[in-house]
Write a protein that holds these residues in place. Structure first.
Motif, PDB file in Angstrom:
ATOM      1  N   GLY A  70     106.418   3.465  33.782  1.00  0.00           N
ATOM      2  CA  GLY A  70     107.830   3.283  34.112  1.00  0.00           C
ATOM      3  C   GLY A  70     107.979   2.321  35.277  1.00  0.00           C
ATOM      4  N   MET A  71     107.184   2.559  36.337  1.00  0.00           N
ATOM      5  CA  MET A  71     107.233   1.648  37.488  1.00  0.00           C
ATOM      6  C   MET A  71     106.696   0.285  37.072  1.00  0.00           C
ATOM      7  SD  MET A  71     105.850   4.077  40.601  1.00  0.00           S
ATOM      8  CE  MET A  71     104.317   4.605  39.865  1.00  0.00           C
ATOM      9  N   VAL A  73     106.670  -1.247  34.148  1.00  0.00           N
ATOM     10  CA  VAL A  73     107.510  -2.104  33.298  1.00  0.00           C
ATOM     11  C   VAL A  73     108.646  -2.718  34.116  1.00  0.00           C
ATOM     12  CG1 VAL A  73     109.145  -0.372  32.373  1.00  0.00           C
ATOM     13  CG2 VAL A  73     108.476  -2.275  30.976  1.00  0.00           C
ATOM     14  N   ILE A  74     109.172  -1.950  35.074  1.00  0.00           N
ATOM     15  CA  ILE A  74     110.232  -2.498  35.934  1.00  0.00           C
ATOM     16  C   ILE A  74     109.680  -3.664  36.747  1.00  0.00           C
ATOM     17  CG2 ILE A  74     111.668  -1.978  37.954  1.00  0.00           C
ATOM     18  CD1 ILE A  74     111.923   0.883  36.836  1.00  0.00           C
ATOM     19  N   MET A  77     108.753  -6.825  34.546  1.00  0.00           N
ATOM     20  CA  MET A  77     109.914  -7.631  34.146  1.00  0.00           C
ATOM     21  C   MET A  77     110.445  -8.422  35.330  1.00  0.00           C
ATOM     22  SD  MET A  77     111.730  -4.779  31.789  1.00  0.00           S
ATOM     23  CE  MET A  77     113.293  -5.553  31.557  1.00  0.00           C
ATOM     24  N   PHE A 166     104.394   0.089  26.016  1.00  0.00           N
ATOM     25  CA  PHE A 166     104.721   1.104  27.022  1.00  0.00           C
ATOM     26  C   PHE A 166     104.012   2.410  26.717  1.00  0.00           C
ATOM     27  CE2 PHE A 166     107.187   4.389  28.986  1.00  0.00           C
ATOM     28  CZ  PHE A 166     107.665   3.838  30.146  1.00  0.00           C
TER      29      PHE A 166
ATOM     30  N   PHE B 184     114.412  -1.588  30.326  1.00  0.00           N
ATOM     31  CA  PHE B 184     114.570  -1.327  31.764  1.00  0.00           C
ATOM     32  C   PHE B 184     115.098   0.085  31.993  1.00  0.00           C
ATOM     33  CE2 PHE B 184     115.984  -1.567  36.038  1.00  0.00           C
ATOM     34  CZ  PHE B 184     115.135  -2.464  36.629  1.00  0.00           C
ATOM     35  N   GLY B 187     112.404   2.526  31.672  1.00  0.00           N
ATOM     36  CA  GLY B 187     111.554   2.574  32.865  1.00  0.00           C
ATOM     37  C   GLY B 187     112.185   3.418  33.960  1.00  0.00           C
ATOM     38  N   TYR B 190     112.005   7.142  33.079  1.00  0.00           N
ATOM     39  CA  TYR B 190     110.725   7.824  33.309  1.00  0.00           C
ATOM     40  C   TYR B 190     110.477   8.061  34.781  1.00  0.00           C
ATOM     41  CZ  TYR B 190     109.322   8.175  28.590  1.00  0.00           C
ATOM     42  OH  TYR B 190     109.271   8.568  27.294  1.00  0.00           O
ATOM     43  N   VAL B 191     110.818   7.065  35.604  1.00  0.00           N
ATOM     44  CA  VAL B 191     110.613   7.241  37.044  1.00  0.00           C
ATOM     45  C   VAL B 191     111.451   8.421  37.540  1.00  0.00           C
ATOM     46  CG1 VAL B 191     111.011   6.193  39.292  1.00  0.00           C
ATOM     47  CG2 VAL B 191     109.970   4.855  37.491  1.00  0.00           C
ATOM     48  N   VAL B 233     116.271  -4.637  41.782  1.00  0.00           N
ATOM     49  CA  VAL B 233     115.305  -5.353  40.943  1.00  0.00           C
ATOM     50  C   VAL B 233     115.969  -5.806  39.637  1.00  0.00           C
ATOM     51  CG1 VAL B 233     113.245  -4.969  39.560  1.00  0.00           C
ATOM     52  CG2 VAL B 233     113.263  -4.293  41.947  1.00  0.00           C
ATOM     53  N   ILE B 237     116.500  -9.644  38.190  1.00  0.00           N
ATOM     54  CA  ILE B 237     115.932 -10.120  36.923  1.00  0.00           C
ATOM     55  C   ILE B 237     116.926 -11.060  36.239  1.00  0.00           C
ATOM     56  CG2 ILE B 237     115.298  -9.435  34.569  1.00  0.00           C
ATOM     57  CD1 ILE B 237     114.021  -6.968  35.699  1.00  0.00           C
TER      58      ILE B 237
END
Lengths: 257, 243
Positions: A70-71, A73-74, A77, A166, B184, B187, B190-191, B233, B237
């Motif tokens: 998760g971290m 992929v952020i 990108m 992922f 995104f 992501g 999940y975090v 972030v 992007i």
């Protein structure tokens, strides 16, 4: 188990970062290298997961693999998109961004949520960085390059391969410790298993690359299968040699004394 | 390059922070039992926090993106409501199926170990708990709490998606924007579902659990800050995608 010599975390970190970055930087010329770089990152990430998950997270090992990607992929990108005038800096910026996000989350987990795991901050930073390299490496193997707007969006994001990157990437990183954990867990066995899960992810990326890149996908697929067989055989041998020391205890007595 | 100090951008960063917080809160509402619940030895659904929060949240993401794709002019509230509906239906059906198995397969009475009486039905709980267990099954309060939690999570996912689509759609093709915004959001999801699961230590019964009051403040603080970092972030992007 202190009598067994283990590879130090710092060496594995260097292996993951350098191997991962070299693979990613060669990928525009030879896309398969991206997946090979990602395997280095998988091996590093699996070792970092091993160190932190040994303390018992209370939520199972998979959670840490999922937060890592998760971290990752952020950060991936962000890193690849932000450096438009200088695309070559992308992977390094992604690596640094991932480390920063990982550090922040690790700091909060340690000092605000109070998880009381001494290696939390360092390991969270490492797994986030490894996650970013895994995402970029496998994506580059499918997209043929690490250029975000021109290659990755049409070939990896639009096709939905990103979800496979992922999820299978997270599995590659979390599965080794999840499978090997226990009192007789050994680093060598875990690293071979990490190699094999990384290689099997490469096989899946090979199938995806057949769709996006054509011929070079065949190389990724074939090399992935060969690497998987090699690493799995090594893992198999380790399991056999470790199991050799287990002594039979006999059957459970039929009547209680 | 997108100016970060612009008031609209700041509001969007705050909205992403808010949606991360909604997801984080959602995890605390969902009755997660983990491995003990899978053996009917604790109250809740028998799997991990992350799996449940992400599973229901991602369904919410699908329903909210469906809403967005078919009605691009729809307001933020509608997108969030679509996400909330999707998530709530997903988790309710999971709990219903799980409940059927607990009741007719494992044959355990549904009882919560954390409260003496169910706050909704007012029925005694403690007399139904088997010895050596932490309750069994999914009692009414847990079910209701779970549906509320899933709705919060789905609304949070829909909110991030909505904000990001506003940034990415003018820059790249609509399908690509949806893919980038979706990945995104995943992501961030999940975090924000793993952070609170560390806070609750793997299991929580829902809103009536004493653990809820103890862990929510610190998890929410963590989530707000991390999600706002993710928001910055995400908006940067967009700067990299300008043609």
């Amino acid at each position: 188990m202190s009598d067994i010599k283990e590879i130090s975390p710092t060496n594995l970190m260097l292996f993951g970062i350098i191997g991962g970055l070299i693979g990613i930087y060669i990928s525009p010329y030879f896309p398969t290298a991206g997946a090979l770089g990602a395997i280095c990152a998988v091996i590093w990430g699996a070792e970092a997961v091993r160190r932190v998950a040994k303390y018992g997270l209370g939520t199972g090992v998979p959670s840490i693999g999922q937060i890592a990607l998760g971290m990752g992929v952020i950060a991936a990108m962000f890193g690849l998109a932000i450096v438009k005038p200088l695309p070559i800096a992308g992977p390094i910026v992604a690596l640094i961004t991932a480390s920063v996000i990982g550090f922040v989350i690790g700091w909060f987990a340690q000092h605000v949520i109070k998880m009381k795991i001494p290696v939390m901050i360092r390991c969270m930073t490492e797994i986030a960085a490894a996650g970013a390299l895994i995402i970029i490496g496998y994506s580059a193997a499918v997209g043929g390059n690490y250029d975000f707007v021109r290659n990755l969006i049409p070939r990896v994001f639009d096709t939905g391969v990103m979800l496979a990157v992922f999820w299978v990437g997270a599995m590659a990183m979390l599965h080794p410790f999840n499978a090997c954990l226990g009192p007789d867990e050994k680093q060598k066995r875990l690293l071979y298993l990490a190699g094999s899960t990384g290689a099997i992810t490469m096989v899946i990326m090979g199938v995806a690359a057949l769709m996006t890149l054509g011929v070079s996908g065949v190389i990724t697929l074939a090399l992935g299968i060969i690497l998987w067989v090699i690493f799995y055989k090594k893992f198999w041998d380790e399991v056999y040699s470790d199991a050799a020391s287990v002594v039979g205890t006999g059957l459970i007595p039929k009547t209680e004394a | 390059m997108v100016a970060l100090v612009d008031p609209t951008t700041l509001i969007d960063i705050l909205l992403i922070g808010l949606s991360g917080t909604l997801i984080c809160l959602a995890v605390h509402f969902i009755p997660v039992g983990g491995a003990p619940a899978a053996m009917a030895q604790a109250t809740g659904i028998g799997t991990g926090t992350v799996e449940l929060a992400a599973g229901s949240g991602l369904v919410g993401l699908i329903t909210s993106s469906y809403m967005y794709a078919h009605e691009p002019a729809s307001s933020m509230v509608l997108i969030m409501a679509a996400g909330a509906m999707g998530s709530a239906i997903m988790l309710a059906s999971t709990m219903l199926a799980g409940g059927l198995i607990y009741a007719y397969g494992v044959a355990v009475p549904f009882a919560s170990a954390q409260v003496k009486r169910d706050p909704i039905t007012r029925q005694r709980q403690d007399t139904y708990i088997s010895k050596g267990t932490q309750g069994q099954g999914i009692p009414t309060i847990c079910f209701v709490s779970g549906v509320v939690g899933a709705a919060l999570g789905g609304a949070g996912g829909g909110l991030i998606y909505f904000v990001l689509m506003g940034y990415y759609t003018p820059l790249i093709a609509a399908t690509s924007a949806a893919a980038v915004a979706g990945v995104f959001t995943m992501g961030v999801f999940y975090v924000n579902s793993v952070i609170p699961s560390y806070g609750v230590g793997g299991t929580i019964e829902g809103v009536h659990d004493p653990k809820f009051r103890r862990v929510v403040p610190k998890d929410v603080v963590t989530s707000v800050i991390v999600s706002m970092l993710c928001g910055v972030v995400a908006i940067l992007i967009a700067g990299g995608m300008t043609p």
